[in-house]
Design an enzyme around this catalytic site. Sequence first.
Site, PDB file in Angstrom:
ATOM      1  N   CYS A   9       0.830  -1.199   0.000  1.00 25.29           N
ATOM      2  CA  CYS A   9       0.000   0.000   0.000  1.00 25.29           C
ATOM      3  C   CYS A   9       0.859   1.242   0.000  1.00 25.29           C
ATOM      4  O   CYS A   9       1.764   1.367   0.814  1.00 25.29           O
ATOM      5  CB  CYS A   9      -0.922   0.014   1.219  1.00 25.29           C
ATOM      6  SG  CYS A   9      -1.971   1.474   1.306  1.00 25.29           S
ATOM      7  N   ARG A  33      -0.848  -5.947 -22.497  1.00 27.09           N
ATOM      8  CA  ARG A  33      -0.265  -7.277 -22.636  1.00 27.09           C
ATOM      9  C   ARG A  33      -0.380  -7.742 -24.085  1.00 27.09           C
ATOM     10  O   ARG A  33      -1.409  -7.529 -24.732  1.00 27.09           O
ATOM     11  CB  ARG A  33      -1.000  -8.305 -21.760  1.00 27.09           C
ATOM     12  CG  ARG A  33      -1.146  -7.943 -20.301  1.00 27.09           C
ATOM     13  CD  ARG A  33      -2.068  -8.947 -19.627  1.00 27.09           C
ATOM     14  NE  ARG A  33      -2.370  -8.592 -18.258  1.00 27.09           N
ATOM     15  CZ  ARG A  33      -3.297  -9.206 -17.526  1.00 27.09           C
ATOM     16  NH1 ARG A  33      -4.014 -10.191 -18.045  1.00 27.09           N
ATOM     17  NH2 ARG A  33      -3.518  -8.837 -16.280  1.00 27.09           N
ATOM     18  N   GLY A  35       0.548  -6.949 -26.988  1.00 26.73           N
ATOM     19  CA  GLY A  35       0.218  -6.069 -28.089  1.00 26.73           C
ATOM     20  C   GLY A  35      -1.130  -5.393 -28.020  1.00 26.73           C
ATOM     21  O   GLY A  35      -1.530  -4.713 -28.981  1.00 26.73           O
ATOM     22  N   ARG A  36      -1.851  -5.546 -26.906  1.00 24.68           N
ATOM     23  CA  ARG A  36      -3.154  -4.912 -26.758  1.00 24.68           C
ATOM     24  C   ARG A  36      -3.233  -4.217 -25.406  1.00 24.68           C
ATOM     25  O   ARG A  36      -2.591  -4.634 -24.431  1.00 24.68           O
ATOM     26  CB  ARG A  36      -4.278  -5.951 -26.871  1.00 24.68           C
ATOM     27  CG  ARG A  36      -4.276  -6.720 -28.195  1.00 24.68           C
ATOM     28  CD  ARG A  36      -5.383  -7.748 -28.241  1.00 24.68           C
ATOM     29  NE  ARG A  36      -6.696  -7.110 -28.262  1.00 24.68           N
ATOM     30  CZ  ARG A  36      -7.843  -7.775 -28.320  1.00 24.68           C
ATOM     31  NH1 ARG A  36      -7.846  -9.107 -28.319  1.00 24.68           N
ATOM     32  NH2 ARG A  36      -8.999  -7.122 -28.358  1.00 24.68           N
TER      33      ARG A  36
END
Length: 296
Positions: A117, A282, A284-285
């Site tokens: 955190c 991830r 390519g997208r």
Amino acid sequence: MQQRRAVRARVHRFDATGEISAGPDSLAGEEPLEIRLDGEQFSVTMRTPGNDVELIAGYLLSEGIVTGMDEIEEIDFSAGLAPDGSRNYNVALVRLRRGTWDADSAPARSVYTSSSCGICGTAALDAVTKTSAYPLIPASCHLGAVDEDGGYRFPPLITAARVAELPDRLREGQSVFDRTGGVHAAALFAVGDEPDAEPELLVTREDVGRHNAVDKVIGWAMANRSLPLSRTVIQASARASFELVQKSAMAGIPLLSAVSAPSALAVDHGRNVGVSVIGFNRKGRFNAYSYPERIV
């Protein structure tokens, strides 16, 4: 310090066939770092030892205590001693430039911050959101939450193809992860004048806390680059949480990309402060959740 980043341990390995074997393993180091500001206890954070000056500098910028490295006069680790008397660098005495911070007027804080955190150390809810010294949205645009149909629009910064390359380039620098499988990472890239130019990898840092990794990257930039970091993007190995968006905004970083999902609060905060929040980057997208116009 290097051997404390990845600690050797003996492990018993079990598999579904019932076979048991024993051998060495490496675990991610995690130790407390106590930060004292001008003699006052400020925070204790759990971190992977190493690059602690960068961590402290980035953390103080993220907390709105300083606006640059020149406001930090000294970071002294001499008070951090192990039981055997050797120095363990787990206590940092930070002396700030006169007038930088007033302990009496600062918001109340709880002392402990876990490695999971980045804002747990802030006691008051209204103190969670900090005002950046390097705003991304011009002051003349008095915006609250910005929707897709209105608000300030930013010029193109980087192409989608270059954004999609960032996770693999980050992964190449994760040496502690290769040994332990137990740390997060963040990398800072400088972008050129042309959106399709290959971003320059400036620095990669690892830590058990994703927020610490980002603080170390920002701390490095404070010492080696000029703030604000308006021509940079940051890639994180974890989800895009509120604190990562806030840290980006505090350093004037316009785009944060993460391999995992953003939280709703992270997206809302990105819209409010002008950070383009990228998630699920991830293979390519990726998804753009705020200010997609920065991406060609």
